[in-house]
Scaffold this motif. Structure first.
Motif, short mmCIF file in Angstrom:
data_model
loop_
_atom_site.label_atom_id
_atom_site.label_comp_id
_atom_site.label_asym_id
_atom_site.label_seq_id
_atom_site.Cartn_x
_atom_site.Cartn_y
_atom_site.Cartn_z
N LEU A 94 0.78 -1.23 0.00
CA LEU A 94 0.00 0.00 0.00
C LEU A 94 0.82 1.29 0.00
O LEU A 94 0.30 2.35 -0.33
CB LEU A 94 -0.91 0.02 1.24
N ASP A 95 2.08 1.21 0.42
CA ASP A 95 2.85 2.43 0.68
C ASP A 95 4.21 2.37 0.00
O ASP A 95 5.03 1.50 0.30
CB ASP A 95 3.03 2.59 2.19
N ASP A 96 4.46 3.29 -0.91
CA ASP A 96 5.72 3.32 -1.66
C ASP A 96 6.90 3.84 -0.85
O ASP A 96 8.04 3.69 -1.26
CB ASP A 96 5.55 4.19 -2.91
N ARG A 97 6.63 4.45 0.30
CA ARG A 97 7.69 5.14 1.03
C ARG A 97 8.59 4.21 1.84
O ARG A 97 9.71 4.58 2.17
CB ARG A 97 7.08 6.21 1.93
N GLY A 98 8.12 3.03 2.21
CA GLY A 98 8.95 2.10 2.99
C GLY A 98 9.42 2.68 4.30
O GLY A 98 10.54 2.43 4.73
N SER A 99 8.54 3.43 4.96
CA SER A 99 8.96 4.15 6.17
C SER A 99 8.40 3.57 7.46
O SER A 99 8.63 4.13 8.53
CB SER A 99 8.56 5.62 6.05
N THR A 100 7.67 2.47 7.39
CA THR A 100 7.11 1.90 8.61
C THR A 100 8.17 1.13 9.38
O THR A 100 9.20 0.72 8.83
CB THR A 100 5.93 0.96 8.31
N PHE A 101 7.90 0.92 10.66
CA PHE A 101 8.83 0.15 11.48
C PHE A 101 9.02 -1.25 10.91
O PHE A 101 10.14 -1.75 10.79
CB PHE A 101 8.33 0.07 12.93
N SER A 102 7.91 -1.92 10.53
CA SER A 102 8.03 -3.30 10.05
C SER A 102 8.80 -3.38 8.73
O SER A 102 9.46 -4.38 8.45
CB SER A 102 6.67 -3.97 9.92
N SER A 103 8.74 -2.35 7.90
CA SER A 103 9.49 -2.39 6.64
C SER A 103 10.99 -2.40 6.90
O SER A 103 11.75 -3.06 6.20
CB SER A 103 9.10 -1.24 5.71
N ALA A 106 7.45 10.58 -4.24
CA ALA A 106 7.06 11.99 -4.44
C ALA A 106 6.00 12.39 -3.42
O ALA A 106 5.11 11.60 -3.08
CB ALA A 106 6.53 12.20 -5.86
N GLU A 107 6.10 13.60 -2.94
CA GLU A 107 5.15 14.11 -1.94
C GLU A 107 3.72 14.09 -2.44
O GLU A 107 2.79 13.82 -1.69
CB GLU A 107 5.53 15.55 -1.54
N ASP A 108 3.51 14.40 -3.70
CA ASP A 108 2.16 14.56 -4.25
C ASP A 108 1.67 13.32 -5.00
O ASP A 108 0.79 13.42 -5.85
CB ASP A 108 2.10 15.79 -5.15
N LEU A 109 2.20 12.16 -4.68
CA LEU A 109 1.78 10.93 -5.35
C LEU A 109 0.30 10.67 -5.04
O LEU A 109 -0.11 10.72 -3.88
CB LEU A 109 2.63 9.76 -4.87
N PRO A 110 -0.51 10.40 -6.05
CA PRO A 110 -1.95 10.19 -5.80
C PRO A 110 -2.21 8.85 -5.10
O PRO A 110 -1.44 7.89 -5.27
CB PRO A 110 -2.56 10.21 -7.19
N PRO A 111 -3.29 8.77 -4.35
CA PRO A 111 -3.62 7.53 -3.64
C PRO A 111 -3.96 6.37 -4.57
O PRO A 111 -3.92 5.22 -4.15
CB PRO A 111 -4.80 7.90 -2.76
N TYR A 112 -4.26 6.65 -5.83
CA TYR A 112 -4.54 5.57 -6.78
C TYR A 112 -3.25 4.85 -7.16
O TYR A 112 -3.28 3.74 -7.66
CB TYR A 112 -5.22 6.11 -8.04
N ALA A 113 -2.10 5.47 -6.91
CA ALA A 113 -0.80 4.83 -7.13
C ALA A 113 -0.31 4.13 -5.87
O ALA A 113 0.29 3.07 -5.94
CB ALA A 113 0.21 5.87 -7.59
N ALA A 114 -0.57 4.72 -4.72
CA ALA A 114 -0.17 4.16 -3.42
C ALA A 114 -1.30 4.46 -2.43
O ALA A 114 -1.37 5.57 -1.89
CB ALA A 114 1.15 4.76 -2.95
#
Length: 171
Positions: free
Chosen positions: A43-52, A80-88
């Protein structure tokens, strides 16, 4: 096909695509799926969660694999900051009026925290979500070990959710 009884779903990247489709159909006014079945969704392109970060270098799918996949999909738009939710889909700020969701992740996979956060955001928006975090399970555990008791429990829980969802609406 009864258009009032369509459930969208997917596993891993397919789970992310199903969540994105639920957002898109809501925002464009239909058709409205009956539910969304999200199995270890990406769901999330940023890979910033603890589990990631916790699961980096472990299991079938880790932060390196995930980053590679997101970069292949998004190219220069990855992160990208403005990535749409349809992409992530985790980028969505409004998860209201979505169809009921079934979110299924393993406790030992990188998508654990984003799956939990997505279900929580649906609840906070007044929606319905059923969340399962399978103890000790890794990404794709039920496909790798389909006869394991935990895999059977996961399939049974999904089937029960689907049966409840389909029985709530007249045939």
């Amino acid at each position: 096909i009864d258009p009032d009884r369509v459930i969208i779903g997917g596993k891993s990247a397919g789970g992310g695509l199903a969540a994105a489709l639920a957002l898109l159909t809501r925002d464009r006014g239909g058709p409205e799926p009956l539910g969304q079945l999200l199995l270890c969704p990406m769901l999330d392109d940023r890979g910033s969660t603890f589990s990631s970060r916790q699961m980096s270098g472990l299991g079938l799918w880790d932060l390196t694999s995930n980053t590679t996949a997101w970069q292949a999909l998004l190219g220069d738009r990855h992160g990208a900051e403005d990535l749409p939710p349809y992409a992530a889909p985790s980028r969505a700020t409004d998860l209201s009026q979505l169809p009921p969701a079934y979110v299924d992740v393993g406790s030992a996979e990188m998508f654990r925290d984003e799956g939990v956060a997505y279900a929580s955001a649906i609840w906070q928006a007044g929606g319905r979500a059923e969340l399962h975090v399978w103890p000790g399970a890794y990404h794709g555990f039920d496909s790798v070990a389909p006869r394991a008791t935990l895999s059977q429990d996961a399939r049974n829980a999904r089937t029960a959710w689907l049966q409840r969802l389909l029985s709530d609406r007249p045939a």
